[in-house]
Write a protein that holds these residues in place. Structure first.
Motif: not given
Length: 270
Positions: A44-71
């Motif tokens: 039921r939530r709407i979350l924002t997340y930061r996304f960037r492209r990276a030199a990697r072979k997988t999708i990654g997510i992390s939680i930091g001081k700025d919230g949810l991030a995906a690469t």
């Protein structure tokens, strides 16, 4: 909290529904770091997340001081990224709650800051340089060369470790005979997820490790954790025999465990 969780991008099932379409139609914003900002429905939530492209072979997510991030690699679609995020919804929500709690419990270090110690709201004040720390009447005076916050913080943690070791060893020595177990060696713990743990060598030498942050709690809660670890000297498990042994000194251990779980969430982040 900054843990990264990832999986291989190819073969990811797409999860699409009409609820996502209005979000997909919104214009994408970009940060100064070149990351794009997206919104996603999680339950039921709407979350924002930061996304960037990276030199990697997988999708990654992390939680930091700025919230949810995906690469993700450059060939992965946003739909694939968001399908992966939904798979990790439970983990994401747990980590976001932990991060919000840490911010809420963050201490503004200055003379007069109040910290729970031994179950009592205690005022932390600077003491004369070279003097001994002194806890008296709800005030803990710590020797410091400066009234800045960081020396107070460092002095408080040092006091909690030293005073905690003395108190924990005293309680263990008093409670061990009542449980019929040998005196253990007591050590201070810095574990991230445990209030205490017990180890034994092949010759039966027992060590009990207790976290210095137990000094936030009053003695009855400290005693329960001590008893819990002492009981492991006889029963290295959580069997009925183990809990029966704990119950001889802490018949209300179930209630105490629940209390620790609730109150620990409100402890200050030192």
């Amino acid at each position: 909290m900054g843990r990264d969780t990832s999986r291989r991008a190819r073969g990811t099932p797409l999860v699409m529904d009409q609820l996502e379409l209005p979000l997909a139609a919104k214009s994408v914003q970009y940060t100064a770091m070149g990351e794009s900002i997206h919104a996603i429905h999680l339950g039921r939530r709407i979350l924002t997340y930061r996304f960037r492209r990276a030199a990697r072979k997988t999708i990654g997510i992390s939680i930091g001081k700025d919230g949810l991030a995906a690469t993700a690699p450059r060939w992965v679609t946003i739909a694939e990224v968001e399908a992966f995020i939904r798979e990790k919804e439970r983990w994401i929500i747990e980590k976001l709650v932990e991060a919000a709690t840490a911010i809420r419990n963050r201490v503004q270090w200055a003379p007069g800051v109040r910290i729970p110690l031994l179950g009592r709201d205690t005022r932390i004040e600077p003491g004369a340089p070279g003097s001994a720390p002194r806890l008296d009447g709800g005030v803990l005076r710590l020797p410091t060369e400066s009234n800045d916050g960081e020396p107070l913080r460092a002095g408080l943690i040092q006091w909690m470790k030293h005073a905690g070791l003395s108190l924990f060893a005293q309680r263990a020595n008093e409670l061990a005979p009542r449980l019929g177990v040998p005196f253990p060696r007591v050590r201070i713990s810095n574990a991230k997820t445990q209030w205490g743990h017990c180890t034994q060598s092949v010759i039966g030498d027992a060590r009990v490790y207790l976290h210095w942050r137990l000094m936030h709690f009053e003695q009855r809660i400290i005693d329960y954790v001590v008893v819990h670890e002492l009981a492991h000297i006889r029963e290295m498990n959580h069997s009925d025999r183990f809990w029966g042994l704990v119950s001889t000194l802490c018949p209300d251990h179930r209630e105490i465990r629940k209390e620790i779980d609730v109150r620990s969430r409100a402890l200050p982040e030192l």
